[in-house]
Design an enzyme around this catalytic site. Structure first.
Site, PDB file in Angstrom:
ATOM      1  N   ASP A  47      27.208  15.484 -26.035  1.00 20.97           N
ATOM      2  CA  ASP A  47      27.735  14.127 -25.793  1.00 20.97           C
ATOM      3  C   ASP A  47      26.561  13.163 -25.654  1.00 20.97           C
ATOM      4  OD1 ASP A  47      29.533  12.062 -25.401  1.00 20.97           O
ATOM      5  OD2 ASP A  47      29.825  12.481 -23.281  1.00 20.97           O
ATOM      6  N   ASP A  59      24.520  14.073 -17.831  1.00 20.82           N
ATOM      7  CA  ASP A  59      25.898  14.375 -18.247  1.00 20.82           C
ATOM      8  C   ASP A  59      25.966  15.607 -19.152  1.00 20.82           C
ATOM      9  OD1 ASP A  59      28.586  14.077 -18.363  1.00 20.82           O
ATOM     10  OD2 ASP A  59      28.595  12.120 -19.354  1.00 20.82           O
TER      11      ASP A  59
END
Ligand SMILES: Nc1ncnc2c1ncn2[C@@H]1O[C@H](COP(=O)(O)OP(=O)(O)O)[C@@H](O)[C@H]1O
Ligand SMILES: [Mg+2]
Length: 261
Positions: free
Chosen positions: A197, A214
């Site tokens: 991501d 993340d």
């Protein structure tokens, strides 16, 4: 229940009450968010981290996403911490999680109920960050993980997180691009992971260097989707830096370099 256990529980309850008050000392407009995210089970997790001395206080919300909220916390030594709490209320998210876990050999034997899945998701982020760090990828240092809560180094100062690449353009984009390519190579070749991501939203600029965050969805290079995810990450990276007129390496060539062939 033995007397000892009962005493211990009562003692914990009192500490929890005290911490509870502290947690609710947040500014009025943050109160609702804190209460909403802390379902009973999650509150107990946070309290146990407070009791264990991992956390000393949990302050305001740094970021409020669909799947997770990030809080600014502190330890007893007054160091800033980031406390990422996965929202157990997100049903759509549960479906999404399974897709990633099912192809990953590291998570073969996990239970499939909601609470366990969120715990796995947090463990996964913790582990990915740890493995990335061991490979010298620039990521926040991990501190602790318990159930759906991940505690890590705070990237930023005084509760204000470092700006993402989306929010602040780098002074020297060529250099930042190169640093990111190096990081992605290390992540692939040493940690054997693909971020999955990667975008300007998940890269914070701190002290003139990019820090990648993340990583809950990051997958092992063995994952059947890992190649697809790598191409997507590199495409995002190039798209962003092309806009800044950086002379980027074409995705196909870049992917070869990352994979090391
Ligand atoms: N370690 C950290 N230090 C400081 N801020 C952080 C940290 N981790 C996350 N944040 C803040 O929280 C935001 C969301 O975190 P992220 O891990 O990307 O979760 P999400 O799944 O919600 O996108 C980030 O953009 C950043 O502002
Ligand atoms: Mg993010």
């Amino acid at each position: 229940m033995s007397r000892k256990v009962r005493e211990r529980l009562e003692y914990n309850e009192k500490r929890i009450e005290r911490r509870d008050k502290m947690l609710h000392h947040d500014r009025a407009n943050e109160r609702a968010t804190v209460e909403e995210v802390f379902d009973q089970a999650t509150r107990l997790v946070v309290f146990s981290l407070l009791n264990a001395g991992v956390l000393y206080e949990v302050n305001g919300v740094v970021s409020s996403g669909k799947e997770a909220r990030v809080y600014w916390g502190k330890n007893r030594a007054d160091d800033d911490l980031a406390v990422k709490i996965y929202l157990t209320s997100s049903a759509e998210f549960k479906k999404g999680i399974l897709k990633y876990i099912e192809g990953d050999p590291r998570f073969k034997n996990v239970r499939r109920d909601t609470r366990s899945l969120f715990a796995v998701w947090a463990q996964k982020e913790f582990r990915n960050l740890e493995e990335a760090r061991q490979a010298k990828v620039s990521v926040p240092k991990t501190i602790a993980v318990k159930s759906n809560v991940v505690v890590m180094e705070f990237i930023g100062k005084n509760g204000e997180s470092a700006p993402s690449l989306k929010e602040v353009l780098p002074e020297n984009p060529e250099r930042v691009y190169k640093l990111l390519v190096t990081n992605i190579k290390r992540l692939y070749q040493k940690a054997k992971l693909v971020h999955g991501d990667l975008s300007e939203y998940n890269i914070l600029m701190w002290k003139n260097k990019p820090v990648i965050i993340d990583m809950s969805q990051s997958v092992s290079i063995e994952h059947p989707m890992s190649n697809f995810m790598l191409t997507r990450d590199l495409t995002n990276l190039n798209r962003f830096f092309n806009k800044l007129n950086v002379n980027t390496i074409p995705v196909e060539e870049l992917q070869k370099q990352v994979v090391g062939k």
